[in-house]
Design an enzyme around this catalytic site. Structure first.
Site, PDB file in Angstrom:
ATOM      1  N   ASP A   1       0.828  -1.203   0.000  1.00 37.91           N
ATOM      2  CA  ASP A   1       0.000   0.000   0.000  1.00 37.91           C
ATOM      3  C   ASP A   1       0.865   1.256   0.000  1.00 37.91           C
ATOM      4  OD1 ASP A   1      -2.847   1.018   0.547  1.00 37.91           O
ATOM      5  OD2 ASP A   1      -1.727   2.008   2.142  1.00 37.91           O
TER       6      ASP A   1
ATOM      7  N   GLU B   1       9.814 -21.858  -2.943  1.00 36.78           N
ATOM      8  CA  GLU B   1       8.837 -22.969  -2.998  1.00 36.78           C
ATOM      9  C   GLU B   1       7.543 -22.619  -2.292  1.00 36.78           C
ATOM     10  OE1 GLU B   1      10.625 -26.695  -1.963  1.00 36.78           O
ATOM     11  OE2 GLU B   1      12.399 -26.202  -3.113  1.00 36.78           O
TER      12      GLU B   1
HETATM   13  C1  GLC Z   1      -4.143   3.124  -0.519  1.00 39.42           C
HETATM   14  C2  GLC Z   1      -5.418   2.313  -0.425  1.00 39.42           C
HETATM   15  C3  GLC Z   1      -6.535   3.216  -0.012  1.00 39.42           C
HETATM   16  C4  GLC Z   1      -6.197   3.806   1.330  1.00 39.42           C
HETATM   17  C5  GLC Z   1      -4.844   4.497   1.302  1.00 39.42           C
HETATM   18  C6  GLC Z   1      -4.348   4.783   2.680  1.00 39.42           C
HETATM   19  O1  GLC Z   1      -4.219   4.068  -1.518  1.00 39.42           O
HETATM   20  O2  GLC Z   1      -5.664   1.649  -1.629  1.00 39.42           O
HETATM   21  O3  GLC Z   1      -7.768   2.545   0.039  1.00 39.42           O
HETATM   22  O4  GLC Z   1      -7.185   4.710   1.722  1.00 39.42           O
HETATM   23  O5  GLC Z   1      -3.848   3.702   0.707  1.00 39.42           O
HETATM   24  O6  GLC Z   1      -3.970   3.590   3.315  1.00 39.42           O
END
Ligand code: GLC
Ligand code: CA
Length: 559
Positions: free
Chosen positions: A200, A272
């Site tokens: 993220d 693996e």
């Molecule tokens: C990313 C996620 C989003 C979230 C943001 C903060 O962009 O996809 O949904 O609000 O990060 O974590």
């Protein structure tokens, strides 16, 4: 192309746990619900799942505010449920990657609770704390979710930094103790057998320690509104540039690449199978030298258009494929939990065209060079729904936008709701539509689902009816196997809407006629075929040739 890695041959499918399947009937999707749906996923021909955050969370940002990196949110089930899910997927030959939120935690995470408790707490430095300047914020930086990036904490009279909501304080990745704790959490799931991570918001992990002010005169909301009303691609590009300048000191600092190399080395200790890292970024730089940072980064630029015309796709592919370092593997997607539904976004509001466009978009995903990521519900053509009451909103970004529009920009409430519903992300997060039944078969009749279901489940947008209706969606599965071959006839419907019907798009359609043997055997068979077609690329430098040449060679290779 026998030497392709599993993730290069896989079709990925994103499951948004809160909205996929409700196993215990409380109106909230959960892991037992996902377990019950694994046969469906297998039937679709999916090879790998990306599970959006399932960790304990106050759900302020629907799971992207993690309060414990090694747990399961009780609303979604228990660790035992998670293990059943992982086993069930693996037994079906489906791999599972998790969502890893490195930039920030929830403000309820015990680390932050400790960090904020006093200036000399050992975890103080795990987050980004600064003294104010001239009685106000340390500098003029914004949170991308609106308002200042700094929140004053009265207990210690200092400010903490948050790129997203103030409920999501940024971690300080320059602190070795914090890093060690996070790497332990990363190993925890890999040791359990998880196949990798979607990372993220990695671009935001570091910010300039000198805290220089940005130089953009407009406010963030002014830029946002201008982008919303932008009439042309050029205007949008210019605004995106300004946005970059606004966040210049908070984004994509060089240090983040050292960190990604470190994470890659950690993940490479596992084999693996080999584990995979996919970055939520479109910066090619995150491929590193092609082997030392992330395995894949999303080709988000492909999505940034109102119409997926052949010209747009060709230009995108050419730019993207040429930019990749040697050995790097592309990764394409058109939708996720943050963006409009594919069918709504690229459709034109005409029901017959939109269905065809949705199918063609899927065809595109499954034929472009690289690994495709589909978003749950895309395969049945789910659409956005715009709620007309802020009381229904569950995405706090939509709520923030509404308040900002009404209070700061003096927009009338009815108009503000309309804009906020479009800007917010609830529109694409409604429960999966399993059947033409109460609550779309997601939850039992009488349950109150966490977001209302889209009523178009009663107009054929549901799994059960598309599954049973060969006329609409193929013999076996919605959009799978047989259906994928049926995309050709639909393309005829779509063709007049394409601005420049070309050899390339013709070849794209023909791919689906490649081999009758692919019929009925699902998306992976189709994709494998395309992988095999890749052998035909041996005399062609795919990164030097135009997409047109690639498609033409691809088609002639069948010969
Ligand atoms: C990313 C996620 C989003 C979230 C943001 C903060 O962009 O996809 O949904 O609000 O990060 O974590
Ligand atoms: Ca539930």
């Amino acid at each position: 192309m026998a030497d392709l890695m599993w993730w290069q041959k896989a079709v990925f499918y994103q499951i948004y746990p809160r909205s996929f399947a409700d196993g215990n009937g409380d109106g909230i999707g959960d892991i037992p619900g996902i377990v019950n749906s694994l046969d469906y996923v297998q039937d679709l021909g999916i090879d790998a799942l990306w599970l959006s955050p399932h960790y304990p969370s106050p759900q302020f940002d629907v799971g992207y505010d993690v309060a414990d990196y090694t747990g399961v949110d009780p609303e979604y089930g228990a660790l035992e449920d998670f293990k059943r899910f992982l086993d069930g997927a693996h037994q079906r030959g489906i791999r599972v990657i998790l969502d890893l939120v490195l930039n920030h935690t929830s403000d309820r995470h015990p680390w932050f609770v400790e960090s904020r408790s006093s200036r000399d707490n050992p975890k103080r430095d795990w987050y980004v704390w600064h003294a104010g300047k001239n009685g106000t914020h340390p500098n003029n930086w914004y949170s991308t979710f609106g308002g200042p990036a700094w929140e004053r904490d009265s207990r210690t009279a200092e400010y903490y930094y948050h790129y997203f909501f103030k409920e999501q304080p940024d971690l300080n990745w320059r602190n070795a103790g914090m890093k060690k704790a996070m790497w332990q959490a990363v190993r925890y799931w890999l040791d359990l057998g998880v196949d990798g991570y979607r990372l993220d918001a990695i671009g935001t992990i570091f910010e300039d320690p000198g805290l220089p002010d940005h130089s953009v005169p407009e406010t963030l909301i002014e830029l946002g509104l201008a982008a919303y009303h932008a009439g042309s691609e050029a205007e949008r590009k210019a605004l995106a540039e300004e946005y970059k300048v606004l966040f210049k000191y908070q984004h994509d600092l060089p240090e983040v690449h050292d960190l990604m190399r470190e994470l890659r080395a950690l993940v490479d200790e596992y084999d693996e199978p080999l584990r995979v890292l996919v970055g939520e970024t479109d910066e090619i730089a995150f491929y590193g030298n092609g082997h030392d940072e992330l395995h894949m980064n999303f080709n988000f630029p492909l999505m940034r258009t109102e119409r997926l015309s052949p010209a747009w796709i060709r230009a995108n592919q050419k730019e993207r494929l040429l930019a990749l370092p040697p050995g790097a593997w592309p990764c394409n997607t058109l939708g996720n939990h943050d963006s409009p539904r594919v069918r709504s976004r690229y459709g034109d509001g005409n029901a017959s065209h939109d269905g065809a466009l949705a199918r063609l978009s899927l065809a595109l995903m499954l034929t472009l060079w690289g690994t495709p990521f589909l978003y749950n519900g895309e395969e049945i053509g789910m659409t956005d729904i715009l709620f007309d009451d802020v009381g229904i909103f569950r995405d706090n970004l939509g709520v923030w936008f509404y308040n900002a529009a009404v209070n700061e920009l003096k927009v009338l409430p009815a108009e503000a709701v309309r804009l906020a519903a479009k800007f917010g992300r609830d529109k694409c997060r409604t429960p999966m539509q399993w059947a033409n039944a109460p609550n779309a078969g997601f939850s039992p009749e009488g349950a109150r689902t966490w977001l209302p279901v889209n009523p178009n489940y009663a107009q054929g947008v549901n799994v059960a009816e598309q599954r049973d209706d060969p006329g609409l969606c193929g013999r076996r599965t919605p959009m799978g196997g047989a259906q994928a071959r049926r995309l050709c006839p639909h393309a005829v419907v779509v063709r007049p809407r394409m601005d420049a019907y070309s050899k390339a798009s013709k070849a794209l359609f023909e791919v689906f006629d490649f081999d009758a043997a692919a019929e009925g055997s699902g998306i992976p068979a189709l994709l494998r075929r395309l992988g095999e077609l890749g052998i035909g690329f041996k005399d062609l430098d795919t990164r030097q040739s135009s997409l047109e040449e690639i498609f033409v060679s691809l088609v002639s290779e069948r010969g």
